[in-house]
Design an enzyme around this catalytic site. Structure first.
Site, PDB file in Angstrom:
ATOM      1  N   LYS A 194       0.858  -1.177   0.000  1.00  0.00           N
ATOM      2  CA  LYS A 194       0.000   0.000   0.000  1.00  0.00           C
ATOM      3  C   LYS A 194       0.893   1.226   0.000  1.00  0.00           C
ATOM      4  CE  LYS A 194      -3.689   2.371   2.357  1.00  0.00           C
ATOM      5  NZ  LYS A 194      -4.697   2.324   3.390  1.00  0.00           N
ATOM      6  N   LYS A 247      -2.193  -1.593  -3.774  1.00  0.00           N
ATOM      7  CA  LYS A 247      -3.053  -0.401  -3.717  1.00  0.00           C
ATOM      8  C   LYS A 247      -2.196   0.852  -3.768  1.00  0.00           C
ATOM      9  CE  LYS A 247      -6.315   1.795  -0.588  1.00  0.00           C
ATOM     10  NZ  LYS A 247      -6.913   1.751   0.715  1.00  0.00           N
TER      11      LYS A 247
HETATM   12  C1  PBG Z   1      -6.646   3.700   5.148  1.00  0.00           C
HETATM   13  C2  PBG Z   1      -7.405   3.512   3.892  1.00  0.00           C
HETATM   14  C3  PBG Z   1      -7.200   4.249   2.719  1.00  0.00           C
HETATM   15  C4  PBG Z   1      -8.132   3.823   1.788  1.00  0.00           C
HETATM   16  C5  PBG Z   1      -8.854   2.794   2.377  1.00  0.00           C
HETATM   17  N1  PBG Z   1      -8.413   2.617   3.686  1.00  0.00           N
HETATM   18  C6  PBG Z   1      -6.160   5.212   2.366  1.00  0.00           C
HETATM   19  C7  PBG Z   1      -5.770   6.259   3.310  1.00  0.00           C
HETATM   20  O1  PBG Z   1      -6.596   7.077   3.713  1.00  0.00           O
HETATM   21  O2  PBG Z   1      -4.589   6.293   3.660  1.00  0.00           O
HETATM   22  C8  PBG Z   1      -8.269   4.413   0.424  1.00  0.00           C
HETATM   23  C9  PBG Z   1      -9.264   3.851  -0.512  1.00  0.00           C
HETATM   24  C10 PBG Z   1      -9.520   4.721  -1.676  1.00  0.00           C
HETATM   25  O3  PBG Z   1      -8.879   5.777  -1.880  1.00  0.00           O
HETATM   26  O4  PBG Z   1     -10.410   4.360  -2.464  1.00  0.00           O
HETATM   27  N2  PBG Z   1      -6.846   2.774   6.156  1.00  0.00           N
END
Ligand code: PBG
Length: 323
Positions: A194, A247
């Site tokens: 991520k 991601k």
């Molecule tokens: C963090 C989280 C994020 C997303 C899902 N869970 C990123 C973040 O804020 O760091 C992003 C999903 C998206 O952008 O569609 N736990």
């Protein structure tokens, strides 16, 4: 010329016959946003076509998605500001919005697969994925919270828990907590690679979960790195992950391919909020054909090697398949 690649492109039937990759509704997980209240269906300004639902309207929405062939959902909860604290206590409250929503969805749709989000940020008054102490994100202390959160979600009926926090050792810790409590069947889809991405913006709008100070670069990965993804993948595999996720998806198609080539676990990719918003914004301006762009993007993620795609396009894609 004896070799003429165009021969295999000359008609639609031939093109379809030699097509190497296909998308079906088995490939998708639809992320959905939940808010408190009743009869709520609030569109997210930066994500046209994506709503925040209260539990009652979410059940209706899931019903219509299931009819379209969507089989798996990834809920995210928008937690009222006054329930957020440093320790994300609300994340493991069995009566909290998120855990309640999971229970309700599973009660109404037992066959639907629910992949839940394990991370502190939607519940954290600091807006971070870990406990913040003197400006630092504490790793091992955060694992305790993540374990409690995953357990509360499993008790509510989660099929797969998805740690999205990027703390070290979370997969192993969550596996242990789940197993000790009899949830051997609950899977773990780790957000393995991520990245600290600029494309999360619309999601943070949807949940009001942006960090109150600093950024997420001490835990989310440096966008310049690919070998580091292999280190994360090896650890997640060792610690018991059932799926590895990359991601965002689009700027990281090479990482999807890298994990595909180096792992025998199913690979998932998260086509995130900013990636969705870009397509919608350009399409609204009439600058691109939004539907064609959607299909091309989803296909590129599949072609790169993803078995599973989390995408806000899942419903629109299902409708497109039915045409
Ligand atoms: C963090 C989280 C994020 C997303 C899902 N869970 C990123 C973040 O804020 O760091 C992003 C999903 C998206 O952008 O569609 N736990």
């Amino acid at each position: 010329m004896t070799r003429r690649p165009r021969r295999n492109r000359q008609s639609e039937v031939i093109r379809n016959m030699v097509q190497e990759n296909n998308l079906t509704m088995n490939d998708f997980i639809l992320p959905v946003f939940i808010v408190e209240g009743q009869n709520q269906r609030i569109e997210i300004a930066s994500m046209p076509g994506v709503n925040r639902f209260s539990i009652d309207t979410l059940l209706e929405e899931i019903n219509s998605c299931v009819e379209l062939g969507i089989k798996a959902f990834a809920p995210f909860g928008a937690i009222p500001e006054n329930l957020k604290d440093k320790m994300a206590t609300e994340s493991h409250n069995p009566e909290g919005l998120y855990v309640r929503a999971i229970r309700e969805i599973k009660k109404n749709f037992p066959d639907v697969v629910l992949m839940t989000d394990v991370a502190m940020d939607p519940y954290s008054s600091d807006g971070h994925d870990g406990i913040v102490m003197n400006g630092e994100i504490l790793n091992d202390e955060t694992l305790e919270v993540l374990g409690k959160m995953a357990l509360a979600q499993a008790q509510a009926g989660a099929d797969i828990v998805g740690p999205s926090d990027m703390m070290d050792g979370r997969v192993g810790h969550i596996r242990k907590v789940l197993d000790v409590n009899g949830f051997q069947k609950v899977g773990i889809m780790s957000y393995t690679a991520k990245y600290a991405s600029a494309f999360y913006g619309p999601f943070r709008d949807a949940l009001d979960s942006a960090p109150k100070s600093g950024d997420k670069k001490t835990y989310q990965m440096n966008t310049a790195n690919s070998r580091e993804a292999l280190i994360e993948a090896a650890l997640d595999t060792e610690e018991g992950a059932d799926y590895l996720m990359v991601k965002p998806a689009l700027s990281y198609l090479d990482i999807i391919k890298l994990l595909r080539d180096n792992s025998n676990l199913p690979i998932a990719a998260y086509n995130i909020s900013g990636e969705y918003a870009m397509v919608k914004a350009a399409a609204q301006k009439g600058w691109i054909d939004g539907e064609k762009a959607m299909v091309e993007i989803l296909m590129s993620i599949k072609r790169a090697g993803a078995d599973i795609i989390l995408t806000y396009f899942a419903k629109e894609f299902a409708q497109y398949l039915r045409k």
